[in-house]
Design an enzyme around this catalytic site. Structure first.
Site, PDB file in Angstrom:
ATOM      1  N   HIS A   1      63.741  35.730  94.315  1.00  0.00           N
ATOM      2  CA  HIS A   1      64.855  34.955  93.785  1.00  0.00           C
ATOM      3  C   HIS A   1      65.933  34.667  94.813  1.00  0.00           C
ATOM      4  CE1 HIS A   1      62.983  35.968  89.967  1.00  0.00           C
ATOM      5  NE2 HIS A   1      63.658  34.956  89.460  1.00  0.00           N
ATOM      6  N   GLY A   2      65.855  35.295  95.966  1.00  0.00           N
ATOM      7  CA  GLY A   2      66.849  34.976  96.979  1.00  0.00           C
ATOM      8  C   GLY A   2      66.974  36.090  97.989  1.00  0.00           C
TER       9      GLY A   2
END
Lengths: 384, 471
Positions: free
Chosen positions: B321-322
Site C-alpha cells: 500500500h505504500g
C-alpha cells in the site's frame, strides 16, 4: 441499484443509456459549441481559455493541465451547479461553507456571516506599524476601527459555530494603540444593527458608514452639537449579490438592494493619481451593471485617490481598506481635500506615505480599517 | 486522469464512447488501447514508456514460459525474468527512497535520495496484473496471448488502470476476443458508474474534508472524541472512495462489454476480521493468496509454517500500500489479528451474540484505519495516544467538536446507511414488485440525479483527493 441479475425492462435500459449518452456527449458538445466566457463575475476572476496544442506543452504535461482548467472553468451551467452543490451541502446540515456561515435573518432572509479567527500576532504587528508611523508625525492621527457583521451575530450563528469575538479584538487593539493615535472603535455605534451590513457582501451599507462617520466627527469634536451630516438618500436600487454569496451561492439567497447617492458622491474633482484619471464624482457607474456593485465607489481600490471636495475644512490623508470607499461621501462633507492611500497597492512609490503626507501639507491622518482587515492584512509594512 | 473529473466525463468518456461504438469489431481493442494510453499519459506522459516496457516483457515472457510449447529451462527462466522485472520496477520506483532514507537514519549513512523519482501512477496494479498473467501461463491456467495488441489492451485497460481492481488475465481472457456489448450491459454499466461516482464525489470527498479538517487541527483544540471522529471519518472516506473507484471501473468495463470481478462486498458489515478481508479489496487479497500464500505452502506444511506464511503475506500486503512504516504496521496488525482468529479467536467469537461480533470487528477495522491514515509516524503515535486517552486531552469539548458534529451528523447517518446492503435489497425487491415503474422511472431518475449532483460537486472544485498515489 447495484447489479440486479434479474433483467430490467428494456425500456428502462434504453432510458438509462440515453440519459448517460446525452449527459456526457451533450456536455462535450456544449463545451465545444458554446461561447467561452472570458471573465467570471461570480468568482471575480478571468477564466481559462482553450489552450494551444503543441508538442512541448504535451510532453511537459502542461497541455493536459491547461485543458483541465479550461473544461473546469467553462463548464456549462457552472454557476447553477455550484449553487446546487451549496444547497445540497446546506441540506446536509453544513451551515458553514468556504469561510462563511449562513444564517436566517430576523426577516427570514438568508444572511452570510464571515467567520472571524483572531490572529493576535498579526494584529500586534499591524498596530505596531500604524503606531510607529503615527509617532513620527506632528499632526493628529485617528484610527476608526470598524467591526464586521460577525461581531453582532455571534448569538445568531448555528450550534457549535466557531467564530472569535471581534469586540475582544477591538479591546485588544485598544491596549496596543498607545497615546499618539486617537482610537475610535465603532462597536458601540453599529452595535446589534446587522442592517448596517449587506446580507450577501462583506461590506457595510451606506447607512452604516454614515453612522460611523457621524459618530467619529462628533466624538473628535470636528462637528458641533447641533450640526448633522447631510442625509443619505439612496436611489436607483439594484439587486446585489456580494462577495460572501459568491463563496457559497445558495439558490435561496435573496439579493441586497444596492443604492447610491449621486449628490453626496459628487466632488469638484476626484483624481485616480497613478491612473491619471479624473472625474467629477466618486462613482464609477459602470459597476452598476456588473456583479460587484460595491465597486461603484471609486471603481474599487487604488493606490492613491485624491478628492477635492469643494467644501471648507482640513486636508486629510486617509489610510484605508475598502470599507472607507463608501464612507468618503460623508467624510468629504467636512474636509477640503482627501487623499486615500491603499497600502495593498501603494508599493514602491516615489514618495513614502509620510513624505507624501508632508508634501501635501495634510492637517490630519485618518486610518479607517475593518477588523477582519487589521487581523489579516500583511501590507502594513509598506508604511515604513 | 481521474474518473472523478469533468475532463474525464465530458472529454475523454464522450470521445471514447463515440469512437468505440462506430468502429468495426476488429478495431475495438485498438480504440481501447489508444485511449487507455492517452488516459495514462495524461498527467505523466513519460511513464507511459515504463508501462509499455512492462507489456513487452509480459508478452515475451508469457510466450516463452508456456511449458507445453517449450521444454527445458526456458519457461522457468522466463518466469523468473518476469518476476524480477516486475518486482524490480516496484522496488525501484516505489521503495528506493524509502530504503535510502531509512538506511540513512538507522545506519547513519548519507546517501542522497532520488529527488525526481515520482511513483508512476497505477504501477502497483499493472505490475501485479502482468505478473499474474505470466505466472498463470507458466502454471498452465491460461494460454499465452499471441496477439500483442490484445495483451496490451488487457494491461492498459483504462477502467482498472490506476486504482484497480486488479483484474486477472484469466478473468477476461475470453472477453478480450469474444465479448459482446449489449444495451442491457451498457445500462447496467451506467448505473454502476453513477453509483461509484456518487460514492466518491458526494460521500467520500465530503466526509474526507472532515478528516482533513480534524487532522490539521492543533493538539490544543482537540478532544478524545474528536480524534475518534476523525478516524471514523477516514474509515468512511477510504471505503466510499476506494469502492467508488471500483464501482466506476466495473461500470465502465460493462459499457465496453467487459465483466470484472467484484472488489468490495459491504466490508463494514463483517463480523470478524477474517470476514472483513473477504469483503475488502477482494482482488488484492486473492492475488496474495494465489501468488504468495499458496506458493509458500499455504496451510499444507503444518501449523507453524502456516503462521509464518500468514505473517509474510500480511506484511507484504501492508507494504504494497505504500513505502511507509505505517502501511507495514497496518499489514502486520491485520496479520496478527487474522492469526489469532485462525488459532482460537473465531471459535470464541462464534459463541458471542452477533452485535458483539460486529462491534469487535468494527473496532479493529477503525483502529486499523487509524494506522493507515497517518504516514507521518510521529503524527500516528500522537493520534493513538490521543484516541486512547494518553494525550492529555479532554474526553469531549474540544473547540470544534460541536461544530463538526452539527455539520456532519446527517452525512454520517447517510454513510452508515450506505455502508449496509439496504439499497441493494430494496432495489432487488422493487425490481420484482414494480419492475416497470422501478426500471423505467425510479432508476433512471436516480441515475440522472447522481450524475448531476456529482457534476455539481466537481464543478465547485471542492476537496477531491486521489488517495492511491502511494499504491
Amino acid at each position: 441499484m447495484e447489479d440486479n441479475e434479474r433483467k430490467a425492462p428494456r425500456a428502462g435500459n434504453i432510458i438509462i443509456a440515453a440519459i448517460f449518452i446525452v449527459f456526457v456527449i451533450g456536455g462535450a458538445a456544449a463545451l465545444l459549441i458554446g461561447k467561452d466566457r472570458a471573465f467570471s463575475e461570480m468568482e471575480n476572476r478571468p477564466l481559462a481559455q482553450r489552450p494551444e496544442l503543441s508538442f512541448k506543452s504535451v510532453k511537459e504535461g502542461k497541455y493536459s493541465e491547461a485543458l483541465e482548467e479550461y473544461i473546469s472553468d467553462q463548464l456549462p451551467f457552472k454557476d447553477s451547479l455550484v449553487s446546487l452543490k451549496t444547497d445540497i451541502d446546506r441540506a446536509l446540515g453544513k451551515s458553514y461553507q468556504n469561510g462563511v456561515y449562513m444564517i436566517k435573518d430576523s426577516s427570514g432572509k438568508l444572511r452570510y456571516i464571515q467567520k472571524y479567527s483572531e490572529d493576535k500576532a498579526q494584529i500586534e504587528v499591524n498596530v505596531g506599524k500604524l503606531r510607529s508611523f503615527a509617532e513620527k508625525l506632528d499632526i493628529p492621527v485617528d484610527l476608526l476601527l470598524i467591526p464586521n457583521a460577525s461581531a453582532f451575530a455571534l448569538d445568531k450563528l448555528p450550534a457549535g459555530a466557531v467564530c472569535d469575538d471581534q469586540k475582544e479584538s477591538i479591546k485588544y487593539v485598544g491596549g496596543l494603540i498607545g497615546n499618539k493615535i486617537n482610537y475610535y472603535p465603532m462597536d458601540d455605534v453599529l452595535s446589534d444593527k446587522l442592517d448596517c451590513y449587506f446580507l450577501t457582501d462583506h461590506h457595510w451599507t451606506a447607512e452604516g458608514a454614515r453612522a460611523a462617520a457621524d459618530d467619529y466627527l462628533r466624538r473628535s469634536g470636528q462637528m458641533a452639537e447641533g450640526e448633522t451630516l447631510a442625509a443619505y438618500s439612496g436611489a436607483d436600487p439594484k439587486d446585489f449579490y456580494g462577495t460572501l454569496y459568491s463563496k457559497a451561492p445558495s439558490g435561496f439567497a435573496s439579493p441586497d438592494k444596492f443604492t447610491y447617492d449621486e449628490k453626496l458622491c459628487g466632488a469638484v474633482e476626484t483624481e485616480w493619481v497613478n491612473e491619471g484619471k479624473k472625474s467629477d464624482s466618486m462613482l464609477d457607474r459602470s459597476f452598476l451593471e456588473k456583479k460587484d456593485k460595491y465597486a461603484v465607489y471609486f471603481g474599487g481600490n487604488f493606490a492613491q485617490i485624491r478628492i477635492r471636495t469643494g467644501n471648507p475644512g482640513e486636508r486629510v490623508l486617509v489610510l484605508k481598506d475598502s470599507y472607507a470607499n463608501s464612507a468618503m461621501q460623508f467624510l468629504a462633507q467636512k474636509y477640503s481635500e482627501i487623499t486615500m492611500i491603499d497600502l495593498r497597492y501603494y508599493h514602491m512609490q516615489e514618495l513614502s506615505v509620510s513624505e507624501l503626507c508632508s508634501e501635501l501639507g495634510c492637517d490630519r491622518v485618518i486610518m479607517l480599517y475593518n477588523m477582519d482587515f487589521l487581523n489579516e492584512d500583511r501590507n502594513f509594512v509598506w508604511l515604513e | 486522469m481521474l474518473f472523478s473529473s469533468t475532463t474525464f466525463l465530458f472529454l475523454f468518456l464522450s470521445l471514447i464512447l463515440v469512437c468505440y461504438y462506430i468502429v468495426p469489431r476488429f478495431l475495438k481493442n485498438a480504440v481501447l488501447l489508444v485511449f487507455s494510453l492517452i488516459f495514462y499519459a495524461w498527467g505523466e506522459p513519460v511513464y507511459v514508456f515504463v508501462m509499455l516496457g512492462s507489456i513487452v516483457v509480459a508478452y515475451l515472457t508469457g510466450l516463452l514460459c508456456d511449458r507445453e510449447k517449450h521444454k527445458g529451462k526456458l519457461p522457468a527462466v522466463s518466469l523468473i525474468l518476469a518476476i524480477v522485472w516486475n518486482i524490480g520496477l516496484l522496488l525501484f520506483f516505489k521503495y528506493t527512497n524509502f530504503f535510502i532514507e531509512n538506511a540513512n537514519s538507522i545506519m547513519g549513512l548519507n546517501i542522497s535520495p532520488f529527488k525526481d523519482l515520482k511513483l508512476p501512477i497505477g504501477i502497483s496494479f499493472y505490475s501485479f496484473q502482468t505478473l499474474s498473467y505470466v505466472i498463470d501461463v507458466y502454471r498452465g491456467n491460461v494460454r499465452s496471448q499471441r496477439n500483442f495488441l490484445d495483451l496490451a489492451t488487457y494491461v492498459t485497460l483504462f477502467p482498472q488502470l490506476i486504482a484497480g481492481p486488479i483484474v486477472r488475465y484469466q478473468t477476461i481472457e475470453d472477453q478480450l476476443r469474444g465479448r459482446k456489448e449489449s444495451l442491457e450491459k451498457f445500462s447496467r454499466g451506467v448505473k454502476r458508474f453513477a453509483v461509484g461516482l456518487g460514492k466518491k464525489v458526494i460521500l467520500a470527498n465530503n466526509i474526507g474534508a472532515l478528516f482533513d479538517d480534524i487532522s490539521k487541527t492543533p493538539q490544543s483544540e482537540l478532544s478524545v472524541a474528536a480524534c475518534w471522529l476523525g478516524v471514523i471519518a477516514f474509515t468512511f472516506q477510504i471505503y466510499f472512495d476506494f469502492s467508488g473507484y471500483s464501482d466506476m471501473a466495473i461500470g465502465l468495463g460493462k459499457m465496453f462489454g467487459f465483466d470484472f470481478l467484484e472488489n468490495f462486498n459491504y466490508p463494514y458489515i463483517s463480523d470478524s476480521i477474517t470476514d472483513f478481508w473477504r469483503r475488502w479489496h477482494i482482488s488484492l487479497s486473492t492475488w496474495f493468496r494465489d501468488y504468495v500464500y499458496i506458493p509458500l505452502g499455504g496451510n499444507r506444511k503444518g501449523k507453524v509454517r502456516q503462521c509464518i506464511n500468514i505473517m509474510i503475506v500480511w506484511f507484504l500486503t501492508g507494504f504494497w500500500h505504500g513505502a511507509s512504516w505505517n502501511f507495514m504496521i497496518w499489514g502486520v496488525y491485520f496479520g496478527i489479528i487474522l492469526l489469532c482468529e485462525k488459532l482460537f479467536l473465531l471459535k470464541g467469537l462464534e459463541k458471542l451474540p452477533r452485535a458483539v461480533r460486529h462491534i469487535y470487528a468494527l473496532f479493529f477495522i477503525v483502529v486499523g484505519w487509524g494506522i493507515f491514515a497517518f504516514d507521518d509516524t510521529s503524527k500516528l503515535i500522537q493520534n493513538f495516544r490521543n484516541m486512547f486517552g494518553l494525550g492529555g486531552l479532554p474526553l469531549f469539548g474540544g473547540r470544534n467538536d460541536l461544530f463538526w458534529i452539527a455539520n456532519n451528523w446527517i452525512l454520517i447517518v447517510i454513510l452508515i446507511i450506505a455502508s449496509l446492503p439496504l439499497f441493494k435489497k430494496l432495489g432487488e425487491k422493487l425490481t420484482v414488485k414494480i419492475p416497470a415503474l422501478y426500471g423505467c422511472l425510479i432508476e433512471p431518475v436516480c441515475v440522472l440525479m447522481l450524475l448531476i449532483v456529482s457534476t455539481a460537486y466537481l464543478a465547485s472544485n471542492s476537496f477531491n483527493p486521489f488517495l492511491y498515489f502511494r499504491f
